[in-house]
Design a protein around this motif. Structure first.
Motif, PDB file in Angstrom:
ATOM      1  N   ARG A 374      -8.476   5.599  -4.695  1.00 14.52           N
ATOM      2  CA  ARG A 374      -9.199   6.453  -4.116  1.00 14.52           C
ATOM      3  C   ARG A 374      -9.957   5.212  -2.653  1.00 14.52           C
ATOM      4  NH1 ARG A 374     -10.410  11.527  -4.787  1.00 14.52           N
ATOM      5  NH2 ARG A 374      -9.264  12.342  -6.959  1.00 14.52           N
ATOM      6  N   SER A 375     -10.613   4.964  -1.373  1.00 13.09           N
ATOM      7  CA  SER A 375     -11.132   5.069  -0.715  1.00 13.09           C
ATOM      8  C   SER A 375     -10.164   3.295  -0.627  1.00 13.09           C
ATOM      9  CB  SER A 375     -12.332   4.131  -1.456  1.00 13.09           C
ATOM     10  OG  SER A 375     -13.398   5.232  -1.776  1.00 13.09           O
ATOM     11  N   ALA A 376      -8.659   4.347  -0.118  1.00 10.71           N
ATOM     12  CA  ALA A 376      -8.126   3.472   0.554  1.00 10.71           C
ATOM     13  C   ALA A 376      -8.360   2.635   1.490  1.00 10.71           C
ATOM     14  CB  ALA A 376      -6.689   4.230   0.466  1.00 10.71           C
ATOM     15  N   TRP A 377      -9.333   3.319   2.830  1.00  9.52           N
ATOM     16  CA  TRP A 377      -9.464   2.564   3.523  1.00  9.52           C
ATOM     17  C   TRP A 377      -9.865   1.027   3.100  1.00  9.52           C
ATOM     18  CZ3 TRP A 377     -14.716   0.762   4.111  1.00  9.52           C
ATOM     19  CH2 TRP A 377     -14.936   1.616   3.210  1.00  9.52           C
ATOM     20  N   HIS A 378     -10.579   0.515   2.300  1.00 10.24           N
ATOM     21  CA  HIS A 378     -10.645  -0.277   2.388  1.00 10.24           C
ATOM     22  C   HIS A 378      -9.880  -1.096   2.838  1.00 10.24           C
ATOM     23  CE1 HIS A 378     -15.004  -0.723   1.087  1.00 10.24           C
ATOM     24  NE2 HIS A 378     -14.528  -0.621  -0.120  1.00 10.24           N
ATOM     25  N   VAL A 379      -8.098  -0.888   2.092  1.00  6.27           N
ATOM     26  CA  VAL A 379      -7.249  -2.045   2.242  1.00  6.27           C
ATOM     27  C   VAL A 379      -6.554  -1.868   3.774  1.00  6.27           C
ATOM     28  CG1 VAL A 379      -4.863  -1.878   1.595  1.00  6.27           C
ATOM     29  CG2 VAL A 379      -6.532  -0.986   0.362  1.00  6.27           C
ATOM     30  N   ASP A 380      -7.132  -0.404   4.748  1.00  8.29           N
ATOM     31  CA  ASP A 380      -6.781  -0.470   6.135  1.00  8.29           C
ATOM     32  C   ASP A 380      -6.986  -1.836   6.678  1.00  8.29           C
ATOM     33  OD1 ASP A 380      -4.633   0.753   5.289  1.00  8.29           O
ATOM     34  OD2 ASP A 380      -5.677   2.260   6.755  1.00  8.29           O
ATOM     35  N   ARG A 381      -8.586  -1.888   6.171  1.00 11.81           N
ATOM     36  CA  ARG A 381      -9.388  -3.422   6.625  1.00 11.81           C
ATOM     37  C   ARG A 381      -8.984  -4.307   6.771  1.00 11.81           C
ATOM     38  NH1 ARG A 381     -14.625  -4.212   4.273  1.00 11.81           N
ATOM     39  NH2 ARG A 381     -14.078  -5.850   6.322  1.00 11.81           N
ATOM     40  N   ASP A 385      -0.244  -1.788   7.350  1.00 12.92           N
ATOM     41  CA  ASP A 385       0.436  -0.583   6.916  1.00 12.92           C
ATOM     42  C   ASP A 385       0.887  -1.140   5.358  1.00 12.92           C
ATOM     43  OD1 ASP A 385       2.155   2.135   6.714  1.00 12.92           O
ATOM     44  OD2 ASP A 385       3.705   0.671   8.114  1.00 12.92           O
ATOM     45  N   MET A 386       0.172  -1.571   4.532  1.00 11.67           N
ATOM     46  CA  MET A 386       0.634  -1.803   3.262  1.00 11.67           C
ATOM     47  C   MET A 386       1.632  -0.738   2.286  1.00 11.67           C
ATOM     48  SD  MET A 386      -0.985  -3.141   0.171  1.00 11.67           S
ATOM     49  CE  MET A 386      -1.944  -4.028   0.184  1.00 11.67           C
ATOM     50  N   ALA A 387       1.171   0.503   2.696  1.00  6.52           N
ATOM     51  CA  ALA A 387       2.053   1.587   1.663  1.00  6.52           C
ATOM     52  C   ALA A 387       3.459   1.422   2.951  1.00  6.52           C
ATOM     53  CB  ALA A 387       1.168   3.240   1.804  1.00  6.52           C
ATOM     54  N   GLY A 388       3.536   2.175   4.079  1.00  4.46           N
ATOM     55  CA  GLY A 388       4.743   1.941   4.734  1.00  4.46           C
ATOM     56  C   GLY A 388       5.577   0.423   4.478  1.00  4.46           C
ATOM     57  N   LYS A 389       5.194  -1.232   4.218  1.00  9.62           N
ATOM     58  CA  LYS A 389       5.998  -2.055   4.379  1.00  9.62           C
ATOM     59  C   LYS A 389       6.415  -1.601   2.824  1.00  9.62           C
ATOM     60  CE  LYS A 389       3.434  -4.769   7.356  1.00  9.62           C
ATOM     61  NZ  LYS A 389       2.891  -6.416   7.637  1.00  9.62           N
ATOM     62  N   LEU A 390       5.404  -1.966   1.310  1.00  8.25           N
ATOM     63  CA  LEU A 390       5.831  -1.446  -0.161  1.00  8.25           C
ATOM     64  C   LEU A 390       7.111   0.149  -0.071  1.00  8.25           C
ATOM     65  CD1 LEU A 390       2.673  -2.076  -1.661  1.00  8.25           C
ATOM     66  CD2 LEU A 390       4.773  -3.507  -1.026  1.00  8.25           C
ATOM     67  N   ALA A 391       6.408   0.741   0.826  1.00  6.61           N
ATOM     68  CA  ALA A 391       7.754   1.608   0.511  1.00  6.61           C
ATOM     69  C   ALA A 391       8.962   1.191   0.765  1.00  6.61           C
ATOM     70  CB  ALA A 391       7.532   3.409   1.401  1.00  6.61           C
ATOM     71  N   SER A 392       9.243   1.027   2.089  1.00  9.15           N
ATOM     72  CA  SER A 392      10.397  -0.167   3.043  1.00  9.15           C
ATOM     73  C   SER A 392      11.215  -0.703   1.624  1.00  9.15           C
ATOM     74  CB  SER A 392      10.224  -0.674   3.662  1.00  9.15           C
ATOM     75  OG  SER A 392       9.328  -1.466   3.563  1.00  9.15           O
ATOM     76  N   VAL A 393      10.997  -1.221   0.553  1.00  7.76           N
ATOM     77  CA  VAL A 393      11.837  -2.522  -0.364  1.00  7.76           C
ATOM     78  C   VAL A 393      11.705  -1.430  -1.176  1.00  7.76           C
ATOM     79  CG1 VAL A 393      10.704  -4.788   0.914  1.00  7.76           C
ATOM     80  CG2 VAL A 393       9.416  -3.501  -0.467  1.00  7.76           C
ATOM     81  N   GLY A 394      11.197  -0.637  -1.520  1.00  6.79           N
ATOM     82  CA  GLY A 394      11.457   0.351  -2.794  1.00  6.79           C
ATOM     83  C   GLY A 394      10.447   0.937  -3.214  1.00  6.79           C
ATOM     84  N   ALA A 395       9.302   0.801  -3.487  1.00  4.13           N
ATOM     85  CA  ALA A 395       7.905   1.365  -3.486  1.00  4.13           C
ATOM     86  C   ALA A 395       7.696   2.606  -4.031  1.00  4.13           C
ATOM     87  CB  ALA A 395       6.818   0.522  -3.280  1.00  4.13           C
ATOM     88  N   ARG A 396       7.545   3.466  -4.366  1.00  4.11           N
ATOM     89  CA  ARG A 396       7.171   4.779  -5.028  1.00  4.11           C
ATOM     90  C   ARG A 396       5.869   5.159  -4.194  1.00  4.11           C
ATOM     91  NH1 ARG A 396      10.261   5.264  -8.211  1.00  4.11           N
ATOM     92  NH2 ARG A 396       8.913   5.752 -10.156  1.00  4.11           N
ATOM     93  N   ILE A 397       5.227   4.706  -2.889  1.00  6.44           N
ATOM     94  CA  ILE A 397       4.288   5.410  -2.536  1.00  6.44           C
ATOM     95  C   ILE A 397       3.291   5.868  -1.279  1.00  6.44           C
ATOM     96  CG2 ILE A 397       3.910   2.184  -1.673  1.00  6.44           C
ATOM     97  CD1 ILE A 397       1.473   1.944  -1.756  1.00  6.44           C
ATOM     98  N   GLU A 398       2.935   6.321  -1.390  1.00 12.20           N
ATOM     99  CA  GLU A 398       2.221   7.012  -0.035  1.00 12.20           C
ATOM    100  C   GLU A 398       0.905   7.253   0.469  1.00 12.20           C
ATOM    101  OE1 GLU A 398       3.032  11.816   0.954  1.00 12.20           O
ATOM    102  OE2 GLU A 398       3.220  11.135  -1.717  1.00 12.20           O
ATOM    103  N   SER A 399       0.891   7.327   1.590  1.00  8.54           N
ATOM    104  CA  SER A 399      -1.046   7.024   2.277  1.00  8.54           C
ATOM    105  C   SER A 399      -1.276   8.850   2.292  1.00  8.54           C
ATOM    106  CB  SER A 399      -1.107   6.737   3.248  1.00  8.54           C
ATOM    107  OG  SER A 399      -2.247   6.322   3.240  1.00  8.54           O
TER     108      SER A 399
END
Ligand code: EPU
Length: 414
Positions: A374-381, A385-399
């Motif tokens: 929760r409070s994932a907006w902190h990461v966006d500061r 696009d952390m979720a997109g970048k990690l997903a592109s190398v195989g992580a199962r993560i979604e925003s």
């Protein structure tokens, strides 16, 4: 890699120092740079574009950074040096203490006072005035990143020579100086602890590419070592992360470096070794990667002592990591012992700040089962696009949703 947030912010502020356009390339699309653009527009400037950002500050007339915008980002303190340099007046909200420590600024203020600024402080704001700042010999008792940037921003248009001793040397401080030189500033000692600035009458426009974010690169390198796998990280200088890469190697990861790239990998079958780590100013281990390293050490086979010497209160991720099953004991304000290996399990956690968010993402990738952050907006500061970048190398993560707090929220963020 995206551009560095901590370089882009003072570089955007530097545009105030000229009436000519400044074009910055590789500006990360993160909330903090958007807030900085809003602040500069609010002063009467024109900031346009994303990624490639053109800043035209000739129309800026106002020297007052509004409290609401200031409270959304501590880096507004950088406006103090830039506004004083441009207008001889500055009124900025006091950054205040926050989740990672007191975040003091007395060294910024002492330096500016030595340069002739008259400064009054209230609990809510700082008001500074100067006819024309005069260079002086400024000694920091410990290197402060935004403090060094503030003095340099103020010094480039000041009368005479400013010398900063014990200056911060972080790559983003260096990159700000490089931009200012392109604008016509005279700075010597870039990358050393003694900066010498000879003031000039005026600065011109410039085009500049913001350096790659070594903190983002370091975050993903630590993630690769924690999860197991291999990442090739392009457009990032390994020399910006000397101690991080050393620690990863000592812990058992494979590290390869080249000109402008590095690769970090670990076979999931290789056991991670526990390696103690202390944060320090550049070129030491960056405090902004301490939380991520702690997440890595939860996977190591034994006890690792992590010491935080830069900020006073930067262990708030410990509580959230513990919810996932991490065994970590905090001893006072400086030391934490990670009792690895920890079998992490997915659960519901709340992100307390940007870097803790990155650590929790790393822990969630190591954990069995699903985690909700929760409070994932902190990461966006701070991360584009952390979720997109990690997903592109195989992580199962979604925003799922990154709702920010309401505008009236009474909180200062780092
Ligand atoms: N300090 C003082 N007096 C001062 C200034 C600083 O005691 O006048 C202390 C602070 O309280 C802190 C330490 O010195 O304990 C270091 O503070 P510094 O001034 O270097 O930090 P900062 O300039 O406020 C920048 C980054 C931070 C990063 C630190 C340390 C920006 C916008 N922020 O903050 O980045 O942690 O340097 O490297 O550049 C982040 O990106 O997540 C972040 C928090």
């Amino acid at each position: 890699m995206s551009g560095s947030k901590n370089a882009a912010l003072p570089e955007m502020a530097a545009a105030l120092l000229t009436s000519h356009p400044v074009t910055l390339r590789n500006v990360p699309r993160v909330t903090d740079t958007a807030v900085m653009a809003e602040i500069l527009n609010g002063l009467g400037g024109r900031v346009q574009g994303q990624g490639v950002v053109t800043l035209e500050m000739d129309g800026a007339r106002d020297h007052h950074v509004k409290d609401e915008l200031g409270r959304r980002m501590r880096a507004t303190i950088l406006m103090l040096g830039a506004l004083l340099g441009r207008f001889g007046h500055a009124r900025v909200p006091r950054p205040g203490g926050d989740d990672i420590g007191a975040r003091r600024i007395e060294q910024h203020l002492r330096g500016l006072r030595q340069m002739g600024a008259r400064i009054t402080e209230t609990d809510a704001e700082i008001v500074a005035e100067a006819d024309r700042l005069r260079g002086n010999r400024i000694v920091f008792d410990l290197p402060t990143v935004t403090g060094t940037e503030n003095i340099v921003l103020a010094a480039v248009l000041a009368e005479g020579r400013t010398e900063v001793f014990n200056a911060a040397r972080e790559p983003h401080v260096q990159d700000l100086c490089v931009l200012l030189e392109k604008m016509g500033a005279r700075i010597e000692g870039i990358g050393t602890e003694r900066l010498v600035v000879d003031g000039v009458r005026e600065l011109g426009g410039a085009e500049h590419t913001v350096i790659a974010d070594y903190l983002e690169a370091g975050t993903y390198a630590i993630a690769a070592a924690a999860v197991g796998g291999e990442l090739h990280i392009d457009c990032s200088r390994p020399e910006d992360l000397p101690v991080v890469l050393l620690k990863l190697e000592q812990a058992g990861a494979h590290v390869e470096t080249g000109d402008g790239w590095f690769r970090v990998g670990r076979k999931p079958s290789t056991t991670l070794r526990p390696i103690d780590m202390s944060t320090w100013t550049f070129p030491g281990f960056p405090t902004d990667l301490q939380a991520q390293y702690m997440a890595l050490m939860t996977q190591a086979d034994g006890e690792a002592v992590i010491s935080e010497y830069v900020h006073e209160n930067r262990f708030q991720h410990v509580h959230e990591l513990a919810k996932m099953g991490a065994g970590i004991s905090v001893q006072g304000r400086i030391h934490a012992v990670v009792h690895g290996p920890c079998r992490l399990h997915g659960t519901d956690v709340t992100i307390p700040d940007i870097r803790s968010g990155a650590a929790l993402v790393i822990a969630a990738m190591c954990a069995e089962g699903e985690s909700l952050l929760r409070s994932a907006w902190h990461v966006d500061r701070g991360y584009e696009d952390m979720a997109g970048k990690l997903a592109s190398v195989g992580a199962r993560i979604e925003s799922v949703s990154v709702e920010a707090p309401s505008a009236g929220s009474n909180h200062t963020y780092e």
